[in-house]
Design an enzyme around this catalytic site. Structure first.
Site, PDB file in Angstrom:
ATOM      1  N   SER A 570       0.846  -1.181   0.000  1.00  0.00           N
ATOM      2  CA  SER A 570       0.000   0.000   0.000  1.00  0.00           C
ATOM      3  C   SER A 570       0.890   1.241   0.000  1.00  0.00           C
ATOM      4  CB  SER A 570      -0.963  -0.027   1.183  1.00  0.00           C
ATOM      5  OG  SER A 570      -2.001   0.900   0.987  1.00  0.00           O
ATOM      6  N   ASP A 655      -9.936  -3.946  -4.968  1.00  0.00           N
ATOM      7  CA  ASP A 655      -9.290  -3.152  -3.919  1.00  0.00           C
ATOM      8  C   ASP A 655      -9.975  -1.795  -3.772  1.00  0.00           C
ATOM      9  OD1 ASP A 655      -7.509  -1.774  -2.226  1.00  0.00           O
ATOM     10  OD2 ASP A 655      -5.805  -2.891  -3.008  1.00  0.00           O
ATOM     11  N   HIS A 690      -8.092  -5.211  -1.020  1.00  0.00           N
ATOM     12  CA  HIS A 690      -6.844  -4.715  -0.450  1.00  0.00           C
ATOM     13  C   HIS A 690      -6.152  -5.743   0.456  1.00  0.00           C
ATOM     14  CE1 HIS A 690      -4.224  -1.305  -0.036  1.00  0.00           C
ATOM     15  NE2 HIS A 690      -4.284  -1.337   1.275  1.00  0.00           N
TER      16      HIS A 690
END
Length: 725
Positions: A570, A655, A690
């Site tokens: 991320s 995501d 995610h």
């Protein structure tokens, strides 16, 4: 925050290893077979130039079109990349499966959480052998009482590729359960309700929520938060009365400022429903008597830019953690009916060397979580009497307050772990200052902490600042530059990376890797200034800190450039993208998980989830100063025709934090312009978001893939058994 919740799950997927006999020969004799497959035809996304102009500057984005999630050509490209990745790693199929089986074999198949007591019931989460999902249950009054199954997620997940339960909340009279379910992995939940006495599912269903419901004391009214369908921003708090149509729900608060998120919760005292608004640099709270759900909320302290605060209720006061005239925060209190900041009275003063992180309030005690020199300490402060810090007997560890729903108790439930100590749960007697061990994470197959060594280093960065580094390896690790090392980093949002144990990581440690965490600026390990010195126009400190730590580890012979690997996810994936642009020569291989790499374009598009709420983290590129600065480090905008290290990039089609097209575009551009023959792999989970797969075991399929990639590059894929002294 982009990847706040993902972070801990991500760290668990990181790995290393150390060995006692001479593993260097393995590296010399074995090279990655992926290099033999570089002749395979590589996918290449079509170039469809799109001009993006602002501030008189035009960027040409050839792969902008990949942001069409439902487009057949986009899906075909992602599937082609998945096929290519599978072909490139096909020689590792057996080894990858071995790693997966090895990882899940360490997980206790029929594990049970430590029960906690709340409102007369003991609550338990448990797993059954070979089942992917948890079972949530409770027992009334005693652990010897019959078990009541509240939710069996294994049954509920049937028919779904992804399933996640969030926000379980039991009504004050213990009869009803509210919970959220996400079946797409976009973190958009539908609220459901269950009668725990009859087992009946109530007809009420509320879509588009954050997954959490807050019960008023009438046992019939709940408050919940809606998400914007496009941006996924939680922006509106609603009131619902069970048995009434959702269309009749009442809006109690709407957050109209796009830089704020709205949320709701109940105070530990059960007296107040709280509606909060959160932005990076400002918070605001409103409270309502939980006995009067149709009443009016009243504000605690109106928002001010730069004023951060959080609240807890006890007795006839609110306790307030705030940065008011206190960079590292201090603790205040104020009467229930006089809550604006001019009424705040100091309880715990500000300290330059101690960050006040959190508080837990009991009838007779105040417990503070404080971070000093990168380590969280727990401070027990009786309302009357002598305070003390809990002594854990180690220099580098993670200690935290666990589930403590009861007010009238002298027992503090705490969690503890270190890089060589599995997660441990204690009940701590705050009066007697004694520990009761309740459970330590069992590593099936045996784990001896005496076989492993942890270290804590301080590395001087280029500007003289000392950056902490936490490291673990198997004893016998040779600091002669021959052994592999995986360096992990994040460095954003003030999220501190903790030195905690991971049984998953053992698959690398036992094959010669060392594993290190660089506690770089942008986190909050060394205090609030550590965060502020790694954000906005100071963001590049995050990247240079990571590079300087890597250079130090090479200089001190912990590893070499030929055996140094890096990983981040991320915002940590942004870190990976930046450091390979700045120092591509430094890394043998890199894993960038769900990476935030197209920073300029994303921060200019306010329709993308999370963008508006992060202007105070990265800067708003509509301001030319921030545009120029962000563009100077944004990984996608700085890809050049040069040699890059071997890379594996992962993403999820659904995501909600970092959209899949960022890593997809990045890989497409790297493929087009890089000059090396090093492997570049993109893996897209076509069913997940995610955090990856939702199952207890399935999530480790990708971990095994990542580990196989690293071990193959390090010449350790043939080391199928842990190396012993």
């Amino acid at each position: 925050m982009r990847l706040y919740t993902f972070l801990m799950a991500l760290i668990i997927t990181v790995a290393l290893l150390s060995c006692g006999s001479d593993p260097a020969g393995q590296t010399e004799k074995t090279t990655s077979k992926m290099y033999e497959k570089t002749g395979l035809e590589q996918p290449q996304a079509a170039k469809k130039p799109k001009e993006l102009t602002i501030h008189g500057d035009t960027r040409v984005d050839d792969y902008y079109w990949l942001n069409q999630r439902e487009d057949e050509e986009v899906l075909a490209y992602l599937n082609a990349e998945n096929t290519y990745t599978k072909s490139m790693m096909s020689h590792l199929d057996t080894f990858q499966e071995k790693l997966y089986q090895e990882i899940i074999a360490r997980i206790k198949p029929d594990d049970t959480s430590v029960p906690y007591k709340d409102n007369g019931y003991f609550y338990i989460t448990r797993f059954e052998k070979e089942k992917e999902y948890p079972i949530y249950s409770r027992k009334k009054g005693s652990l010897d009482a019959p078990e009541e199954i509240m939710l069996n997620a294994n049954e509920l997940a049937e028919g779904f590729d992804y399933y996640n339960i969030g926000g379980r909340a039991v009504s004050p009279d213990n009869r009803l359960l509210a919970y959220g379910q996400d079946t797409l992995s976009r973190r958009i939940y539908t609220l459901r309700f269950k009668n725990l006495e009859t087992g009946e599912m109530l007809p009420d269903q509320i879509p588009g929520t954050t997954g959490s419901a807050v019960w008023a004391n009438d046992n019939e009214t709940v408050f919940y938060t809606l998400k914007d369908e496009t941006t996924l921003r939680s922006y509106k708090v609603m009131r619902h009365r069970l048995g009434t149509p959702v269309e009749e729900d009442v809006e109690v608060y709407s957050e109209d400022d796009a830089t704020f998120l709205a949320f709701a919760y109940k105070t530990k005292s059960d007296k107040y429903i709280v509606v909060g608004s959160y932005a990076t640099l400002s918070q605001e709270y409103r409270v309502l008597d939980a006995n009067k759900p149709e009443g009016e909320f009243r504000i605690i302290q109106p928002r001010e830019r730069g004023l951060e605060y959080s609240i807890a209720h006890f007795g006839d006061h609110f306790y307030i953690r705030t940065n008011l005239d206190a960079q590292n925060f201090r603790l205040m209190k104020t009467p229930e009916e006089k809550t604006t900041k001019d009424n705040w009275e100091e309880v715990i003063p500000h300290r330059k060397d101690v960050l006040l992180e959190d508080m837990e309030i009991f009838k007779d005690y105040l417990v503070l979580s404080e971070r000093k020199a990168g380590i969280t300490q727990l401070r027990v402060r009786p309302w009357e009497g002598e305070e003390h810090y809990i002594d854990f007997g180690e220099d580098a560890y993670l200690a935290y307050t666990s589930v403590n729903p009861e007010f009238d108790t002298k027992i503090l439930r705490i969690g503890y772990t270190s890089m060589t100590t599995p997660n441990t749960t204690y009940d701590y007697d705050m009066e007697g200052r004694t520990f009761e061990l309740l459970k330590q994470q069992e590593v099936v197959g045996g784990f001896n902490p005496e076989e492993y060594q942890s270290e804590r280093l301080m590395v001087k960065a280029r500007d003289g600042v000392e950056v902490p580094v936490s490291m673990v390896y198997r004893k016998g690790f040779k600091k002669d530059g021959t052994q592999p090392l995986l360096l992990y980093g994040y460095g954003s949002y003030g999220n501190s990376m903790e030195p905690y144990f991971s049984s998953v990581r053992l698959s690398l440690l036992d094959r010669g890797f060392a594993y290190a965490i660089a506690h770089i600026r942008g986190g909050e390990e060394m205090g609030r200034h550590w965060y502020e010195d790694g954000k906005l126009l100071n963001k590049k400190n995050t990247f240079t800190d990571f590079i300087d730590v890597a250079d130090h580890l090479v200089a001190e012979n912990y590893t070499s450039k030929e055996q140094l690997f890096a990983m981040g996810g991320s915002a940590g994936g942004l870190l990976m993208g930046a450091v390979i642009n700045m120092r591509p020569d430094l890394w043998k291989g890199v894993i960038a998980a769900v990476p935030f790499v197209d920073v300029v374009t994303t921060m200019l598009d306010e329709s993308i989830p999370l963008t508006t709420g992060e202007f105070d983290e990265w800067g708003n590129p509509k301001d030319k100063t921030y545009y120029d600065y962000i563009k100077s480090y944004s990984p996608y905008d700085n890809v050049e025709a040069k040699e890059y290290p071997a890379m594996m990039v992962t993403t999820g089609l659904h995501d909600s934090q970092v959209q899949y097209w960022e890593p997809a575009k990045w890989v497409a551009k790297l493929r087009e312009v890089k000059t090396d023959q090093n492997p570049l792999l993109l893996h897209t989970n076509m069913e997940a978001g995610h955090g990856g797969a939702s199952g207890r075991y399935q999530r480790y399929k990708e971990t095994a893939m990542e580990y196989a990639f690293l071990l193959d590059l390090a010449g350790r894929a043939e080391v199928t058994e842990p190396v012993k002294d």
